[in-house]
Scaffold this active site. Sequence first.
Site, mmCIF file in Angstrom:
data_model
loop_
_atom_site.group_PDB
_atom_site.id
_atom_site.type_symbol
_atom_site.label_atom_id
_atom_site.label_comp_id
_atom_site.label_asym_id
_atom_site.label_seq_id
_atom_site.Cartn_x
_atom_site.Cartn_y
_atom_site.Cartn_z
ATOM 1 C CG HIS A 162 38.781 1.507 72.855
ATOM 2 N ND1 HIS A 162 39.475 1.156 71.724
ATOM 3 C CD2 HIS A 162 38.277 2.761 72.622
ATOM 4 C CE1 HIS A 162 39.394 2.139 70.837
ATOM 5 N NE2 HIS A 162 38.663 3.108 71.353
ATOM 6 C CG ASP A 198 34.824 4.491 67.299
ATOM 7 O OD1 ASP A 198 33.931 4.928 68.038
ATOM 8 O OD2 ASP A 198 36.003 4.891 67.333
ATOM 9 C CG HIS A 200 39.676 6.015 68.070
ATOM 10 N ND1 HIS A 200 38.628 6.909 68.210
ATOM 11 C CD2 HIS A 200 40.806 6.756 67.991
ATOM 12 C CE1 HIS A 200 39.111 8.147 68.235
ATOM 13 N NE2 HIS A 200 40.419 8.077 68.104
ATOM 14 C CG ASP A 287 35.161 8.245 66.617
ATOM 15 O OD1 ASP A 287 34.609 7.450 65.832
ATOM 16 O OD2 ASP A 287 35.823 7.861 67.599
#
Length: 345
Positions: A162, A198, A200, A287
Site C-alpha cells: 500500500h 493479497d 486488498h 488475508d
Amino acid sequence: MHCFLSDSYRDHNPKYEYFRGEKVPCFESVERLDNIVKALQARGHKTVSPDHDATGVIHTLHDPVYVQFLETAWQQWLALDPANEALQPFPSVWPTRTLRDDVVPDNFIAKLGLYSMDNGTPLAQGTWRAAKSGADAAVSAAQYLLNGNGSVFSASRPPGHHAGRDFMGGYCFLNNAALAAQTLLEQGMKKVVILDIDYHHGNGTQSLFYDRDDVLFISLHGDPKTEFPFYLGHGDEAGEGKGEGYNINYPMPAGTNFDQWLQCLEQALENIHSFQPEALVISLGLDTFAEDPISKFTIQSDDFFKVGHKLASLRLPTAFIMEGGYATEALGTNVVNVLEGFEQG
C-alpha cells in the site's frame, strides 16, 4: 525454500490502531511473523539475515523527503513533548481536493497527514528499523534470484504494497515488492511481473509502475467499491503512457470462493505468459483465508498448496514477498503451504 528474515521486525510494535473509526488492538502484529517463523522452522525451512542494503533502491522508488520523514518521525514526535513516548501519533488532517500538498508544513501531525493515506498505519519507536530491515530482506531476495537461484521468500514486516512513492498506508511504509522488482531491473533484467494476491489491492505498487512497460502489475483482490483501499483497484485501470496495458486488476466480490478466485488466477497466469518476463515477484498476502478477521474471501488452508503449485507452473525465478494476513494463528501454516506447493510444483 531459502528465507530472508531480520529480527528487527519485532521493533515495530504499536499497541493499537483505528479500524473503521474504532480504537482496536493492531491486526498487523509482531505475532503474525512470529507464527510464520515457527511454521517455517517446524517444517524444515531455515531463515537467514538479509545480506544486501536497500538504501539505494529505496531512494530510487520513494521520494527522499518522504524517506527522511520516516527515518526521523519518532524523534520529531518526541521533540514535541517527551511524554509522547507513551503515545502513538496519528494523522487527523489530509491535503484532499482543493488543498495544497506542495508545501511541507512545520506541524508534525500535518506532516504525518501529508505522508499518509489513512489513519490506520500506526507509528512506533522502532517502525523505521523494522521497515528498513524488511526492505533489506526484499532486496536480498531479489539478489538471490539474480545469483541464479529459482525461488526465495522474504519474510518482511511491516508489509509494503500500500506504500507509494511518498505516502504510507494500510500498515505499509516502504514498498518491499516494488523494491525487489526494481532491483531485478537495475541489475539487468528487462521485464518483471509483480503478481499481488493479497485480499486488498496493492495501490502503492500500481501507482509506482503505472506509466512503465518494464513491469507488468497484476492484482487479485476484493472489490474496492466495498473493500480497502477503496479508491484504486478497479478493472478499468490499465496503465497510462508507456504503461498502458501493463496494469491488470481482477476485483472480486465479498464471498468469493476458491474456485472463483482460481479462475482469476488462471487468467493472470495467461497474462504473465504473454508478457514473457524474466522473473516473478509475488506480493504474498494470505488475508484471502476464510477466517481472516478483516477480509471476506473463503479460501481454506489446504487451497494454498494449489496456489503455490499453480504459480510454479510459470517456471520463472520467483521471489515471494510477505504482505498481509491477519488470522494470526493460521498464518504460518498458510504461508508455508504456498511455499511448499510451489516447491512441489
